[in-house]
Design a protein around this motif. Sequence first.
Motif, PDB file in Angstrom:
ATOM      1  N   PRO A 141     132.258  51.175  24.718  1.00 24.48           N
ATOM      2  CA  PRO A 141     133.374  51.635  23.880  1.00 24.48           C
ATOM      3  C   PRO A 141     134.121  50.511  23.176  1.00 24.48           C
ATOM      4  CG  PRO A 141     133.416  52.741  26.011  1.00 24.48           C
ATOM      5  CD  PRO A 141     132.355  51.675  26.083  1.00 24.48           C
ATOM      6  N   GLU A 142     134.285  49.367  23.824  1.00 31.08           N
ATOM      7  CA  GLU A 142     135.053  48.281  23.227  1.00 31.08           C
ATOM      8  C   GLU A 142     134.216  47.413  22.286  1.00 31.08           C
ATOM      9  OE1 GLU A 142     133.317  46.804  27.041  1.00 31.08           O
ATOM     10  OE2 GLU A 142     134.384  48.599  26.448  1.00 31.08           O
ATOM     11  N   GLU A 143     132.918  47.687  22.197  1.00 33.08           N
ATOM     12  CA  GLU A 143     132.034  46.912  21.333  1.00 33.08           C
ATOM     13  C   GLU A 143     131.320  47.834  20.357  1.00 33.08           C
ATOM     14  OE1 GLU A 143     129.344  44.688  23.776  1.00 33.08           O
ATOM     15  OE2 GLU A 143     130.923  44.107  25.154  1.00 33.08           O
ATOM     16  N   LYS A 144     130.854  47.283  19.259  1.00 36.14           N
ATOM     17  CA  LYS A 144     130.107  48.077  18.286  1.00 36.14           C
ATOM     18  C   LYS A 144     128.604  47.918  18.459  1.00 36.14           C
ATOM     19  CE  LYS A 144     133.722  48.171  14.867  1.00 36.14           C
ATOM     20  NZ  LYS A 144     134.130  47.936  13.498  1.00 36.14           N
ATOM     21  N   THR A 145     128.202  47.052  19.363  1.00 34.74           N
ATOM     22  CA  THR A 145     126.777  46.794  19.559  1.00 34.74           C
ATOM     23  C   THR A 145     126.152  47.769  20.544  1.00 34.74           C
ATOM     24  OG1 THR A 145     127.234  45.210  21.307  1.00 34.74           O
ATOM     25  CG2 THR A 145     127.035  44.334  19.074  1.00 34.74           C
ATOM     26  N   LYS A 146     124.850  47.977  20.375  1.00 33.18           N
ATOM     27  CA  LYS A 146     124.081  48.808  21.299  1.00 33.18           C
ATOM     28  C   LYS A 146     123.373  47.882  22.283  1.00 33.18           C
ATOM     29  CE  LYS A 146     121.959  50.209  17.831  1.00 33.18           C
ATOM     30  NZ  LYS A 146     121.638  50.511  16.501  1.00 33.18           N
ATOM     31  N   THR A 147     123.172  48.383  23.472  1.00 34.92           N
ATOM     32  CA  THR A 147     122.443  47.653  24.501  1.00 34.92           C
ATOM     33  C   THR A 147     121.351  48.556  25.040  1.00 34.92           C
ATOM     34  OG1 THR A 147     124.440  46.441  25.103  1.00 34.92           O
ATOM     35  CG2 THR A 147     122.670  46.459  26.704  1.00 34.92           C
ATOM     36  N   TYR A 148     120.185  47.987  25.272  1.00 37.61           N
ATOM     37  CA  TYR A 148     119.056  48.758  25.802  1.00 37.61           C
ATOM     38  C   TYR A 148     118.593  48.155  27.120  1.00 37.61           C
ATOM     39  CZ  TYR A 148     118.745  50.818  21.174  1.00 37.61           C
ATOM     40  OH  TYR A 148     119.023  51.470  20.015  1.00 37.61           O
ATOM     41  N   TYR A 149     118.207  49.035  28.051  1.00 38.92           N
ATOM     42  CA  TYR A 149     117.650  48.605  29.330  1.00 38.92           C
ATOM     43  C   TYR A 149     116.347  49.342  29.565  1.00 38.92           C
ATOM     44  CZ  TYR A 149     122.250  46.729  30.566  1.00 38.92           C
ATOM     45  OH  TYR A 149     123.418  46.032  30.600  1.00 38.92           O
TER      46      TYR A 149
ATOM     47  N   GLU B 271     128.190  51.231  32.636  1.00 38.03           N
ATOM     48  CA  GLU B 271     127.024  51.712  31.906  1.00 38.03           C
ATOM     49  C   GLU B 271     126.933  53.237  31.925  1.00 38.03           C
ATOM     50  OE1 GLU B 271     124.471  47.800  33.078  1.00 38.03           O
ATOM     51  OE2 GLU B 271     124.166  49.658  34.146  1.00 38.03           O
ATOM     52  N   ARG B 272     127.259  53.838  33.045  1.00 36.89           N
ATOM     53  CA  ARG B 272     127.152  55.295  33.148  1.00 36.89           C
ATOM     54  C   ARG B 272     128.115  55.969  32.161  1.00 36.89           C
ATOM     55  NH1 ARG B 272     124.474  58.384  36.373  1.00 36.89           N
ATOM     56  NH2 ARG B 272     124.015  56.886  37.962  1.00 36.89           N
ATOM     57  N   LEU B 273     129.264  55.370  31.904  1.00 37.36           N
ATOM     58  CA  LEU B 273     130.232  55.945  30.982  1.00 37.36           C
ATOM     59  C   LEU B 273     129.805  55.825  29.527  1.00 37.36           C
ATOM     60  CD1 LEU B 273     133.489  54.599  32.657  1.00 37.36           C
ATOM     61  CD2 LEU B 273     132.495  56.889  32.859  1.00 37.36           C
ATOM     62  N   SER B 274     128.948  54.836  29.210  1.00 36.71           N
ATOM     63  CA  SER B 274     128.563  54.603  27.826  1.00 36.71           C
ATOM     64  C   SER B 274     127.121  55.018  27.522  1.00 36.71           C
ATOM     65  CB  SER B 274     128.765  53.123  27.487  1.00 36.71           C
ATOM     66  OG  SER B 274     127.961  52.324  28.341  1.00 36.71           O
ATOM     67  N   PHE B 275     126.513  55.760  28.424  1.00 35.93           N
ATOM     68  CA  PHE B 275     125.117  56.182  28.247  1.00 35.93           C
ATOM     69  C   PHE B 275     124.965  57.030  26.992  1.00 35.93           C
ATOM     70  CE2 PHE B 275     121.728  59.282  29.155  1.00 35.93           C
ATOM     71  CZ  PHE B 275     120.678  58.399  29.315  1.00 35.93           C
ATOM     72  N   GLN B 276     123.988  56.686  26.128  1.00 32.74           N
ATOM     73  CA  GLN B 276     123.786  57.422  24.878  1.00 32.74           C
ATOM     74  C   GLN B 276     122.395  57.983  24.688  1.00 32.74           C
ATOM     75  OE1 GLN B 276     125.057  55.016  21.577  1.00 32.74           O
ATOM     76  NE2 GLN B 276     127.023  56.061  21.649  1.00 32.74           N
ATOM     77  N   GLY B 277     121.406  57.512  25.408  1.00 33.00           N
ATOM     78  CA  GLY B 277     120.073  58.042  25.181  1.00 33.00           C
ATOM     79  C   GLY B 277     119.053  57.556  26.180  1.00 33.00           C
ATOM     80  N   LEU B 278     118.043  58.385  26.381  1.00 27.59           N
ATOM     81  CA  LEU B 278     116.939  58.085  27.280  1.00 27.59           C
ATOM     82  C   LEU B 278     115.659  58.366  26.505  1.00 27.59           C
ATOM     83  CD1 LEU B 278     116.550  58.760  30.910  1.00 27.59           C
ATOM     84  CD2 LEU B 278     115.030  60.076  29.468  1.00 27.59           C
ATOM     85  N   TYR B 279     114.815  57.355  26.364  1.00 21.48           N
ATOM     86  CA  TYR B 279     113.591  57.475  25.588  1.00 21.48           C
ATOM     87  C   TYR B 279     112.393  57.250  26.499  1.00 21.48           C
ATOM     88  CZ  TYR B 279     117.038  57.109  21.945  1.00 21.48           C
ATOM     89  OH  TYR B 279     118.144  57.326  21.159  1.00 21.48           O
ATOM     90  N   GLU B 280     111.475  58.209  26.508  1.00 24.93           N
ATOM     91  CA  GLU B 280     110.298  58.144  27.381  1.00 24.93           C
ATOM     92  C   GLU B 280     109.160  57.414  26.684  1.00 24.93           C
ATOM     93  OE1 GLU B 280     109.309  62.136  28.519  1.00 24.93           O
ATOM     94  OE2 GLU B 280     111.228  62.432  29.530  1.00 24.93           O
ATOM     95  N   TYR B 281     108.501  56.542  27.426  1.00 19.81           N
ATOM     96  CA  TYR B 281     107.366  55.783  26.917  1.00 19.81           C
ATOM     97  C   TYR B 281     106.091  56.220  27.634  1.00 19.81           C
ATOM     98  CZ  TYR B 281     109.928  52.485  24.043  1.00 19.81           C
ATOM     99  OH  TYR B 281     110.677  51.915  23.044  1.00 19.81           O
ATOM    100  N   TYR B 282     105.016  56.352  26.841  1.00 21.81           N
ATOM    101  CA  TYR B 282     103.705  56.740  27.357  1.00 21.81           C
ATOM    102  C   TYR B 282     102.687  55.729  26.863  1.00 21.81           C
ATOM    103  CZ  TYR B 282     105.970  61.142  28.388  1.00 21.81           C
ATOM    104  OH  TYR B 282     106.830  62.086  28.892  1.00 21.81           O
TER     105      TYR B 282
END
Length: 135
Positions: A42-50, A15-26
């Motif tokens: 990298p091997e997939e075209k899908t995005k994952t969110y945590y 996950e650390r290698l594929s990190f793309q964004g951090l979004y803050e919620y209020y």
Amino acid sequence: SPLGSEESLPLTGKERLSFQGLYEYYDIDNTFIGYNLRFKFPEEKTKTYYPVTYRMSADDEVRGGWQRKAWGDLVPIYGMHKLFHVAKDGSLMPSTKPILIVEGEKACDAATKIFPHHNVILSQESIAQLNLPER
């Protein structure tokens, strides 16, 4: 950023290698409530969110920490804090700007710059899944 640094987020390995964004919620009164992290493997075209929220330890009310845990039953709206402002008397007043609903935090941040006279918020549901009236 309330967290201080991305390095203290609870991430591991791939996950650390594929990190793309951090979004803050209020929340509605502009209190920070957590993050949504975006990854693309990298091997997939899908995005994952945590979602990452601050949780107190169940056995110790003093200790707590950032955990990859969902928001709970009520998922917050990204940009919700823009819908209200604090009046002189301390009450929350609704914004008079028109509301633009988009899909995805990245699109929301971009649309905020393009439409500065709107409150741009994120729909947590896919636009295709919303039960909108037909035209």
